[in-house]
Every structure is written in structure tokens, then in C-alpha cells.
Design a protein around this motif. Structure first.
Motif, PDB file in Angstrom:
ATOM      1  N   TRP A   1       6.664  -7.772   3.777  1.00 44.86           N
ATOM      2  CA  TRP A   1       5.437  -7.044   3.467  1.00 44.86           C
ATOM      3  C   TRP A   1       5.359  -6.672   1.979  1.00 44.86           C
ATOM      4  CZ3 TRP A   1       9.385  -4.854   6.443  1.00 44.86           C
ATOM      5  CH2 TRP A   1      10.044  -3.756   5.882  1.00 44.86           C
ATOM      6  N   ALA A   2       6.428  -6.898   1.223  1.00 44.18           N
ATOM      7  CA  ALA A   2       6.415  -6.696  -0.229  1.00 44.18           C
ATOM      8  C   ALA A   2       6.827  -8.019  -0.869  1.00 44.18           C
ATOM      9  CB  ALA A   2       7.357  -5.573  -0.628  1.00 44.18           C
ATOM     10  N   PRO A   3       5.942  -9.035  -0.877  1.00 44.11           N
ATOM     11  CA  PRO A   3       6.332 -10.401  -1.207  1.00 44.11           C
ATOM     12  C   PRO A   3       6.540 -10.690  -2.685  1.00 44.11           C
ATOM     13  CG  PRO A   3       3.994 -10.315  -0.741  1.00 44.11           C
ATOM     14  CD  PRO A   3       4.528  -8.949  -0.461  1.00 44.11           C
ATOM     15  N   LEU A   4       6.025  -9.825  -3.557  1.00 42.36           N
ATOM     16  CA  LEU A   4       6.154 -10.037  -4.995  1.00 42.36           C
ATOM     17  C   LEU A   4       6.188  -8.687  -5.705  1.00 42.36           C
ATOM     18  CD1 LEU A   4       3.581 -12.912  -5.660  1.00 42.36           C
ATOM     19  CD2 LEU A   4       6.065 -13.091  -5.851  1.00 42.36           C
ATOM     20  N   PRO A   5       6.823  -8.624  -6.876  1.00 41.67           N
ATOM     21  CA  PRO A   5       6.728  -7.385  -7.660  1.00 41.67           C
ATOM     22  C   PRO A   5       5.281  -7.087  -8.011  1.00 41.67           C
ATOM     23  CG  PRO A   5       8.459  -8.817  -8.520  1.00 41.67           C
ATOM     24  CD  PRO A   5       7.690  -9.629  -7.531  1.00 41.67           C
ATOM     25  N   GLY A   6       4.942  -5.813  -7.971  1.00 41.72           N
ATOM     26  CA  GLY A   6       3.627  -5.403  -8.431  1.00 41.72           C
ATOM     27  C   GLY A   6       2.507  -5.496  -7.429  1.00 41.72           C
ATOM     28  N   LEU A   7       2.788  -5.916  -6.191  1.00 36.83           N
ATOM     29  CA  LEU A   7       1.744  -5.987  -5.176  1.00 36.83           C
ATOM     30  C   LEU A   7       1.778  -4.739  -4.301  1.00 36.83           C
ATOM     31  CD1 LEU A   7       1.664  -9.678  -3.898  1.00 36.83           C
ATOM     32  CD2 LEU A   7       0.191  -8.564  -5.575  1.00 36.83           C
ATOM     33  N   LEU A   8       0.630  -4.064  -4.180  1.00 38.14           N
ATOM     34  CA  LEU A   8       0.546  -2.808  -3.436  1.00 38.14           C
ATOM     35  C   LEU A   8      -0.748  -2.750  -2.636  1.00 38.14           C
ATOM     36  CD1 LEU A   8       1.688  -0.397  -6.292  1.00 38.14           C
ATOM     37  CD2 LEU A   8       3.045  -1.106  -4.336  1.00 38.14           C
ATOM     38  N   PRO A   9      -0.768  -1.968  -1.561  1.00 36.57           N
ATOM     39  CA  PRO A   9      -2.007  -1.825  -0.789  1.00 36.57           C
ATOM     40  C   PRO A   9      -3.075  -0.999  -1.503  1.00 36.57           C
ATOM     41  CG  PRO A   9      -0.071  -1.230   0.514  1.00 36.57           C
ATOM     42  CD  PRO A   9       0.353  -1.303  -0.911  1.00 36.57           C
ATOM     43  N   ALA A  10      -2.653  -0.117  -2.408  1.00 40.52           N
ATOM     44  CA  ALA A  10      -3.583   0.720  -3.170  1.00 40.52           C
ATOM     45  C   ALA A  10      -2.938   1.016  -4.512  1.00 40.52           C
ATOM     46  CB  ALA A  10      -3.893   2.009  -2.417  1.00 40.52           C
ATOM     47  N   LEU A  11      -3.752   1.305  -5.518  1.00 42.68           N
ATOM     48  CA  LEU A  11      -3.240   1.441  -6.882  1.00 42.68           C
ATOM     49  C   LEU A  11      -3.678   2.755  -7.515  1.00 42.68           C
ATOM     50  CD1 LEU A  11      -4.094  -2.112  -8.305  1.00 42.68           C
ATOM     51  CD2 LEU A  11      -1.989  -1.379  -7.187  1.00 42.68           C
ATOM     52  N   PRO A  12      -2.861   3.270  -8.440  1.00 44.51           N
ATOM     53  CA  PRO A  12      -3.311   4.415  -9.235  1.00 44.51           C
ATOM     54  C   PRO A  12      -4.434   4.003 -10.168  1.00 44.51           C
ATOM     55  CG  PRO A  12      -1.216   3.586 -10.055  1.00 44.51           C
ATOM     56  CD  PRO A  12      -1.491   2.851  -8.784  1.00 44.51           C
ATOM     57  N   ALA A  13      -5.265   4.960 -10.557  1.00 45.13           N
ATOM     58  CA  ALA A  13      -6.390   4.646 -11.440  1.00 45.13           C
ATOM     59  C   ALA A  13      -5.909   4.124 -12.783  1.00 45.13           C
ATOM     60  CB  ALA A  13      -7.261   5.892 -11.617  1.00 45.13           C
ATOM     61  N   ASP A  14      -4.797   4.686 -13.289  1.00 41.76           N
ATOM     62  CA  ASP A  14      -4.260   4.277 -14.589  1.00 41.76           C
ATOM     63  C   ASP A  14      -2.750   4.136 -14.458  1.00 41.76           C
ATOM     64  OD1 ASP A  14      -3.555   3.812 -17.188  1.00 41.76           O
ATOM     65  OD2 ASP A  14      -4.517   5.605 -18.011  1.00 41.76           O
TER      66      ASP A  14
END
Length: 311
Positions: free
Chosen positions: A276-289
Motif C-alpha cells: 500500500w506504500a509502493p513508492l516514496p512520496g505517495l500518500l492518500p492526502a497531502l499537506p498544503a505546503d
């Protein structure tokens, strides 16, 4: 929550693992993954060790910013929890000794577990484990179970288990009262770990904390986490592959209420260990900055005297 779908890309990933703990990739291999993913900031957070940081920095070669870090195992409210330690001094010998004690206790536990397997008639030896997984790393739990099933091939007691039924294998053989049960080593209290991190010049963040706050409203979360904030906790890992967007939104609100830093990290271990974490930097939701997270963490670093820094 065990793994949310990771679909959005961020330039900041503060939760990554290598083969120095339970990841699948060397620091150099992970560095290539991070560069290819377009990361601008990354932190290797191996469990209870800082051994992979230097090799990762060398492999990165200045193409992205590296935050020195690790993930420390602790106990909080009777449960295992993990503290992410950012900006720690990787050369701090006292910190190395402290987290090394946690690491060594876990490694000794796996050696005892291997001996227990052999005593039950499974021809698995510690030499087998060292040959396949390495002699000084605490590897992914599934790798130990895979070695057990491989050694037990042809044993009717284990015929029903596969790589898809590890939970059943653990429940039937490794729980208290079962043949392969070994009492886990005592883990340090989270408040002690917070002090370790601060004394090493670092900033402490509670990793994937949704398990502790699910079902709690804002004021209940504040009451729960305030003692940790007073003990030195600087942030919560809000955006992670462990959390749904709703989890992250709730935790971001909690950070605002407590004045904590909300951080982002995939918990990437390699393409096999946590699919479920297939690559660095992939997330279900992100911070604005995302880049502002780094500045916020940096601003929380404790001021160290030359004596504290070992100079």
C-alpha cells in the motif's frame, strides 16, 4: 487502519526504510527511488538505528535534502508505539547506545524464537537466518515467517499455511500459550524516548498515531496528547499511507489545537513489504505546503551546548 491507498505525490517524505532495518532496499537503492520520484527532502527512518544515513547521503549526492532520522520503538499506554526522531545527531554515542539497546533486544528475541522453532522440530537455525536476512538487522517479520515455513516444508503441522496466511500462523503458533511464543522484550517508555531524542538534538514526532485517537473528539485528543507534548513531543505524523484522508484531516486539527507540527511520510519499505506504500512520496492526502513542514520541524530543534553535542 492498515494501509490506505497512496495516490498523491509529495516532494517531502519523512518516513523511509532500508535494509538496515526491515526495508527491502539498500540506502543506495532507496536514494535512486527517491530521486526518480522527484523528492526534494527525504528522511531514512530505520528502526532503532542510524546506520544507513551516511550511505544514503552519499548516494543522494546533494540532489535532495536529507534529514538525519530514525524510528524508535517505545511503549505508551500499554501498547507499542513508534517515535520518529528528526535532526538527531547520528554521531551521538549516547543516543546510539540507547537505541542500540532496543535494537539488540529485538534481535535477541528473534534468535530465541528461532531456537524455539528448532526445539519444536522445525530445522531452522540461526545460521540460516543470518545467511538469508543478515546477522545484525531486525528484518521484516514476514521474512522470518517465510523462513519458518520453508524449513517446515513437508511437516503436516504447517501444511495449511502460506505467505497469504501469516496472521493465522502467528495466531496458531506464536501467541501466548502457543509453541512458538516468546515473551517480547520490555520496550522503553515513550517519555524516556522523547528525552533521548531531545538530548541528541532531535525533534520527536509520533508515527502513524491514528490508532490512538480513533473515535476521540478534539478535546479528548488534547487531553490524551498534552502530557506527551509537555514531555517533548513536537509533532504528529498526519499524512501517511497508514491514514485515510479523514484520519489526516482529524489529526491536522489536533495538531492545530496542541501547537504540534503535522508531518508527512509514506512509511515506504520497498515494493514488496508494504504494497500500500509502493513508492516514496505517495500518500492518500497531502499537506498544503509540504516544504513548510521541514522549516517547522527545524524550528523545534533544541539548542545544544558543546558538552551535550559531545564536542
Amino acid at each position: 487502519m492498515r494501509g490506505a491507498s497512496a495516490t498523491l505525490a509529495t516532494p517531502v517524505d519523512l518516513h523511509l526504510h532500508t535494509r538496515h532495518s526491515d526495508g527491502d532496499e539498500t540506502p543506495a537503492e532507496l536514494a535512486r527511488r527517491c530521486i526518480d520520484a522527484g523528492l526534494r527532502v527525504a528522511a531514512v527512518t530505520d528502526h532503532n538505528t542510524v546506520a544507513g544515513i551516511s550511505a544514503f547521503e552519499q548516494a543522494v549526492g546533494g540532489r535532495l535534502t536529507v534529514v538525519p532520522a530514525c524510528e524508535v520503538t517505545a511503549t505508551w499506554r500499554g501498547e507499542e508505539t513508534h517515535c520518529l526522531a528528526y535532526f538527531v545527531d547520528p554521531h551521538d554515542l549516547r543516543f546510539q547506545k540507547r537505541i542500540g539497546g532496543v535494537h539488540d533486544a529485538e534481535l535477541a528475541w528473534w534468535r530465541t524464537w528461532t531456537d524455539r522453532a528448532q526445539a519444536t522440530g522445525v530445522p531452522l537455525t540461526w545460521d540460516d537466518v543470518v545467511l538469508r536476512l543478515g546477522g545484525h538487522r531486525v528484518a521484516y517479520v514476514g521474512d522470518y515467517l517465510a523462513l519458518l515455513l520453508e524449513a517446515a516444508h513437508g511437516d503436516p503441522r504447517f501444511a495449511e499455511y502460506t505467505t497469504e496466511t501469516y496472521d493465522e500462523l502467528v495466531a496458531d503458533w506464536c501467541r501466548p500459550g502457543r509453541p512458538l511464543h516468546v515473551e517480547h522484550p520490555e520496550k522503553p517508555d515513550v517519555v524516556d524516548v522523547l528525552s533521548w531524542i531531545e538530548e541528541a538534538g532531535g525533534v520527536a514526532v509520533l508515527a502513524h498515531p491514528s490508532q490512538f485517537v480513533t473515535g476521540l473528539n478534539g478535546s479528548e485528543c488534547v487531553a490524551l496528547l498534552e502530557p506527551l507534548r509537555e514531555a517533548g513531543l513536537a509533532g504528529l505524523e498526519v499524512w501517511t499511507s497508514w491514514h485515510t484522508p479523514a484520519d489526516s484531516g482529524h489529526l491536522a486539527d489536533v495538531c492545530d489545537l496542541l501547537g504540534l507540527v503535522a508531518t508527512a511520510g509514506s512509511d515506504y519499505h520497498g515494493v514488496r513489504v508494504k504494497p500500500w506504500a509502493p513508492l516514496p512520496g505517495l500518500l492518500p492526502a497531502l499537506p498544503a505546503d509540504p516544504l513548510a513542514v521541514i522549516d517547522a520541524l527545524h524550528d523545534r530543534r533544541p539548542v545544544r551546548t558543546s558538552t551535550e553535542a559531545g564536542l
